[in-house]
Design a protein around this motif. Structure first.
Motif, PDB file in Angstrom:
ATOM      1  N   GLY A 177     -19.675 -76.822  89.836  1.00 39.07           N
ATOM      2  CA  GLY A 177     -20.410 -76.748  91.087  1.00 39.07           C
ATOM      3  C   GLY A 177     -21.563 -75.765  91.063  1.00 39.07           C
ATOM      4  N   SER A 178     -21.651 -74.937  90.028  1.00 36.57           N
ATOM      5  CA  SER A 178     -22.736 -73.946  89.978  1.00 36.57           C
ATOM      6  C   SER A 178     -24.088 -74.617  89.798  1.00 36.57           C
ATOM      7  N   TRP A 179     -24.135 -75.734  89.069  1.00 37.99           N
ATOM      8  CA  TRP A 179     -25.400 -76.455  88.863  1.00 37.99           C
ATOM      9  C   TRP A 179     -25.903 -77.029  90.177  1.00 37.99           C
ATOM     10  N   GLN A 180     -25.014 -77.655  90.921  1.00 34.42           N
ATOM     11  CA  GLN A 180     -25.434 -78.257  92.180  1.00 34.42           C
ATOM     12  C   GLN A 180     -25.924 -77.201  93.151  1.00 34.42           C
ATOM     13  N   ALA A 181     -25.244 -76.060  93.182  1.00 39.89           N
ATOM     14  CA  ALA A 181     -25.680 -74.971  94.056  1.00 39.89           C
ATOM     15  C   ALA A 181     -27.069 -74.485  93.664  1.00 39.89           C
ATOM     16  N   ALA A 182     -27.326 -74.363  92.354  1.00 40.60           N
ATOM     17  CA  ALA A 182     -28.622 -73.879  91.885  1.00 40.60           C
ATOM     18  C   ALA A 182     -29.734 -74.890  92.168  1.00 40.60           C
ATOM     19  N   VAL A 183     -29.451 -76.163  91.969  1.00 42.18           N
ATOM     20  CA  VAL A 183     -30.447 -77.198  92.237  1.00 42.18           C
ATOM     21  C   VAL A 183     -30.743 -77.278  93.734  1.00 42.18           C
ATOM     22  N   ASP A 184     -29.695 -77.206  94.558  1.00 42.33           N
ATOM     23  CA  ASP A 184     -29.908 -77.214  96.008  1.00 42.33           C
ATOM     24  C   ASP A 184     -30.735 -75.998  96.438  1.00 42.33           C
ATOM     25  N   ALA A 185     -30.511 -74.869  95.763  1.00 42.76           N
ATOM     26  CA  ALA A 185     -31.230 -73.642  96.110  1.00 42.76           C
ATOM     27  C   ALA A 185     -32.734 -73.815  95.978  1.00 42.76           C
ATOM     28  N   LEU A 186     -33.181 -74.610  95.006  1.00 40.61           N
ATOM     29  CA  LEU A 186     -34.615 -74.820  94.836  1.00 40.61           C
ATOM     30  C   LEU A 186     -35.243 -75.371  96.114  1.00 40.61           C
ATOM     31  N   GLY A 187     -34.531 -76.277  96.772  1.00 43.25           N
ATOM     32  CA  GLY A 187     -35.035 -76.827  98.028  1.00 43.25           C
ATOM     33  C   GLY A 187     -35.021 -75.810  99.153  1.00 43.25           C
ATOM     34  N   HIS A 188     -33.956 -74.994  99.206  1.00 40.68           N
ATOM     35  CA  HIS A 188     -33.883 -73.968 100.251  1.00 40.68           C
ATOM     36  C   HIS A 188     -35.011 -72.939 100.089  1.00 40.68           C
ATOM     37  N   ILE A 189     -35.282 -72.579  98.856  1.00 38.31           N
ATOM     38  CA  ILE A 189     -36.329 -71.590  98.557  1.00 38.31           C
ATOM     39  C   ILE A 189     -37.686 -72.120  99.016  1.00 38.31           C
ATOM     40  N   ARG A 190     -37.968 -73.340  98.639  1.00 43.23           N
ATOM     41  CA  ARG A 190     -39.256 -73.941  98.995  1.00 43.23           C
ATOM     42  C   ARG A 190     -39.399 -74.082 100.516  1.00 43.23           C
ATOM     43  N   ALA A 191     -38.312 -74.493 101.180  1.00 41.84           N
ATOM     44  CA  ALA A 191     -38.366 -74.691 102.623  1.00 41.84           C
ATOM     45  C   ALA A 191     -38.621 -73.385 103.373  1.00 41.84           C
ATOM     46  N   ALA A 192     -38.202 -72.268 102.783  1.00 43.93           N
ATOM     47  CA  ALA A 192     -38.396 -70.966 103.415  1.00 43.93           C
ATOM     48  C   ALA A 192     -39.790 -70.402 103.178  1.00 43.93           C
ATOM     49  N   GLY A 193     -40.611 -71.107 102.397  1.00 51.26           N
ATOM     50  CA  GLY A 193     -41.963 -70.638 102.120  1.00 51.26           C
ATOM     51  C   GLY A 193     -42.053 -69.665 100.960  1.00 51.26           C
ATOM     52  N   ILE A 194     -40.991 -69.572 100.170  1.00 56.08           N
ATOM     53  CA  ILE A 194     -40.976 -68.738  98.967  1.00 56.08           C
ATOM     54  C   ILE A 194     -41.331 -69.630  97.780  1.00 56.08           C
ATOM     55  N   ALA A 195     -42.118 -69.131  96.847  1.00 57.46           N
ATOM     56  CA  ALA A 195     -42.492 -69.929  95.671  1.00 57.46           C
ATOM     57  C   ALA A 195     -41.251 -70.212  94.831  1.00 57.46           C
ATOM     58  N   PRO A 196     -40.934 -71.489  94.566  1.00 50.83           N
ATOM     59  CA  PRO A 196     -39.753 -71.826  93.769  1.00 50.83           C
ATOM     60  C   PRO A 196     -40.069 -71.804  92.272  1.00 50.83           C
ATOM     61  N   HIS A 197     -39.427 -70.911  91.550  1.00 50.55           N
ATOM     62  CA  HIS A 197     -39.548 -70.832  90.108  1.00 50.55           C
ATOM     63  C   HIS A 197     -38.190 -71.148  89.482  1.00 50.55           C
ATOM     64  N   ALA A 198     -38.171 -71.357  88.176  1.00 49.60           N
ATOM     65  CA  ALA A 198     -36.922 -71.586  87.452  1.00 49.60           C
ATOM     66  C   ALA A 198     -37.013 -70.898  86.103  1.00 49.60           C
ATOM     67  N   ASN A 199     -35.858 -70.621  85.534  1.00 47.87           N
ATOM     68  CA  ASN A 199     -35.818 -70.050  84.189  1.00 47.87           C
ATOM     69  C   ASN A 199     -34.645 -70.630  83.432  1.00 47.87           C
ATOM     70  N   THR A 200     -34.826 -70.776  82.121  1.00 48.60           N
ATOM     71  CA  THR A 200     -33.801 -71.380  81.268  1.00 48.60           C
ATOM     72  C   THR A 200     -33.711 -70.626  79.962  1.00 48.60           C
ATOM     73  N   GLN A 201     -32.485 -70.329  79.552  1.00 50.35           N
ATOM     74  CA  GLN A 201     -32.231 -69.836  78.198  1.00 50.35           C
ATOM     75  C   GLN A 201     -31.843 -71.026  77.330  1.00 50.35           C
ATOM     76  N   PHE A 202     -32.562 -71.240  76.239  1.00 52.71           N
ATOM     77  CA  PHE A 202     -32.220 -72.358  75.369  1.00 52.71           C
ATOM     78  C   PHE A 202     -31.272 -71.918  74.265  1.00 52.71           C
ATOM     79  N   ASN A 203     -30.287 -72.765  74.026  1.00 46.60           N
ATOM     80  CA  ASN A 203     -29.269 -72.533  73.009  1.00 46.60           C
ATOM     81  C   ASN A 203     -28.826 -73.889  72.466  1.00 46.60           C
ATOM     82  N   ARG A 204     -27.818 -73.889  71.636  1.00 47.89           N
ATOM     83  CA  ARG A 204     -27.413 -75.159  71.012  1.00 47.89           C
ATOM     84  C   ARG A 204     -26.863 -76.162  72.023  1.00 47.89           C
ATOM     85  N   LEU A 205     -26.238 -75.673  73.095  1.00 48.15           N
ATOM     86  CA  LEU A 205     -25.662 -76.602  74.056  1.00 48.15           C
ATOM     87  C   LEU A 205     -26.726 -77.378  74.826  1.00 48.15           C
ATOM     88  N   ASN A 206     -27.790 -76.700  75.229  1.00 46.37           N
ATOM     89  CA  ASN A 206     -28.774 -77.378  76.090  1.00 46.37           C
ATOM     90  C   ASN A 206     -30.026 -77.830  75.350  1.00 46.37           C
TER      91      ASN A 206
END
Length: 382
Positions: free
Chosen positions: A135-164
């Motif tokens: 459920g952590s992924w869904q919460a994080a993805v939903d957060a992007l919409g909440h951030i944008r709706a509040a007028g805050i610039a939506p950014h993202a960050n990713t650490q790349f490793n063998r799994l992803n």
């Protein structure tokens, strides 16, 4: 030969500060470099934090990024955001986003938060596995919409490793669809819990796969409003450098224009650096202006090519690069000056029919920002 113009034209000062305001966290990610979970002993009080804000403003800081652990678990996080904004600096935040709701985003926006970067490390199954929580992924993805709706610039960050690693393009499409403006990409570094998971680490020769894919994605996504930016431990001088950086890599910025503050007031030249070798002082004991001049913070300003070793020693870009990311090389090999996760280096070795991989040697002790030890193995390309 590339030059260090950006360093030479401006006096060193903490222009960009990453401030861990608590180590308390509501996640227990497999790749967390700080081993976030419980709060540190003796974390700064709000009064001490407000004094830090004043010192940062005096030092010429332009942006302060609040992190944890999870920053919103510090009960005074909104007070600190408001203080940074009132002092004329830009407050931003990086979050795992488990509890980022519309109300939380509205409160952050009202306090003056400019941008919020959500950490998303793969598509749903991969992200939830790395974050140790379904459920952590869904919460994080939903957060992007909440951030944008509040007028805050939506950014993202990713650490790349063998799994992803197989999910680079899928993540790009996800972020474009969700209106992300800036996507910061980096490698999972061998520190903290990630040092307990050696099978997560990308091999140095896999830079030949990852960097071109990110570069092509950056070229394709930019006209549509998504900008991809490579962090300090990914890339260097290959043919995709201009796509992934504002300019070519100009060496480690720790203690030049970057500063890291830990929740107990310890200060180091970069937030990612391991604490033991790099803490220059504590804000309870010394003023920031004094700590800024310590050897632990000035090492990148003072370093020369004399500390380089391995393939970095004889590299064409040695005078400018000076060994790449200090954090990654030190936590991987026990000292600075030899950075195997370099696209240019991987290309040069490939041309010789050679490649490098990392081999686990020693486990970490299990402390925040700790690291074990690896060794490099160079072999024929197979």
């Amino acid at each position: 030969m590339a030059h260090r113009d950006a360093h030479d034209q401006m006096a060193p000062h903490p222009r960009y500060v990453v401030w861990e305001i608590t180590l308390r966290c509501d996640l227990a990610c497999k790749h967390c470099g700080s081993r976030g979970g419980k709060a540190r002993a003796n974390e700064l009080s709000v009064e001490e934090g407000l004094d830090v804000v004043a010192q940062l403003a005096e030092a010429g800081t332009r942006e302060v990024t609040f992190i944890g652990g999870e920053a919103y678990l510090n009960k005074d996080w909104l007070t600190l955001i408001r203080a940074v904004a009132d002092a004329g600096m830009a407050p931003t935040m990086t979050t795992g986003a488990r509890q980022v709701t519309p109300d939380l985003c509205k409160a952050a926006a009202d306090a003056g938060l400019r941008a919020m970067s959500t950490s998303i490390d793969g598509m749903q199954q991969t992200h939830d596995r790395l974050r140790n929580l379904n459920g952590s992924w869904q919460a994080a993805v939903d957060a992007l919409g909440h951030i944008r709706a509040a007028g805050i610039a939506p950014h993202a960050n990713t650490q790349f490793n063998r799994l992803n690693l197989p999910e680079v393009e899928a993540l790009g499409e996800l972020f474009l669809e969700r209106g992300v403006e800036i996507w910061q990409v980096q490698l999972t570094g061998p520190m903290g819990r990630a040092a307990d998971e050696p099978e997560l680490l990308i091999e140095p020769f896999q830079m030949l796969d990852l960097v071109p894919r990110l570069g092509m994605l950056a070229r394709r996504m930019r006209p549509h409003g998504l900008k991809i930016e490579a962090s300090n431990n990914l890339g260097y001088y290959g043919p995709w450098e201009q796509e992934l950086r504002r300019s070519h890599w100009q060496g480690c910025h720790a203690g030049w224009f970057v500063l890291g503050i830990e929740a107990n007031g310890d200060v180091k030249g970069c937030p990612s650096l391991p604490s033991g070798p790099y803490v220059g002082g504590n804000l309870r004991d010394s003023r920031l202006s004094e700590i800024w001049e310590t050897r632990q913070l000035s090492f990148a300003r003072d370093r020369t090519t004399e500390e380089l070793w391995g393939h970095c020693k004889g590299c064409y870009y040695a005078d400018t690069c000076r060994g790449g990311c200090s954090w990654t090389s030190h936590t991987l090999l026990g000292k600075r000056g030899n950075m195997p996760y370099c696209h240019h280096r991987a290309l040069e070795l490939k041309a010789q029919g050679r490649r490098e991989r990392v081999q686990w040697v020693e486990a970490p002790p299990g402390l925040p920002f700790d690291f074990g030890r690896y060794e490099l193995v160079e072999e024929d390309w197979t």
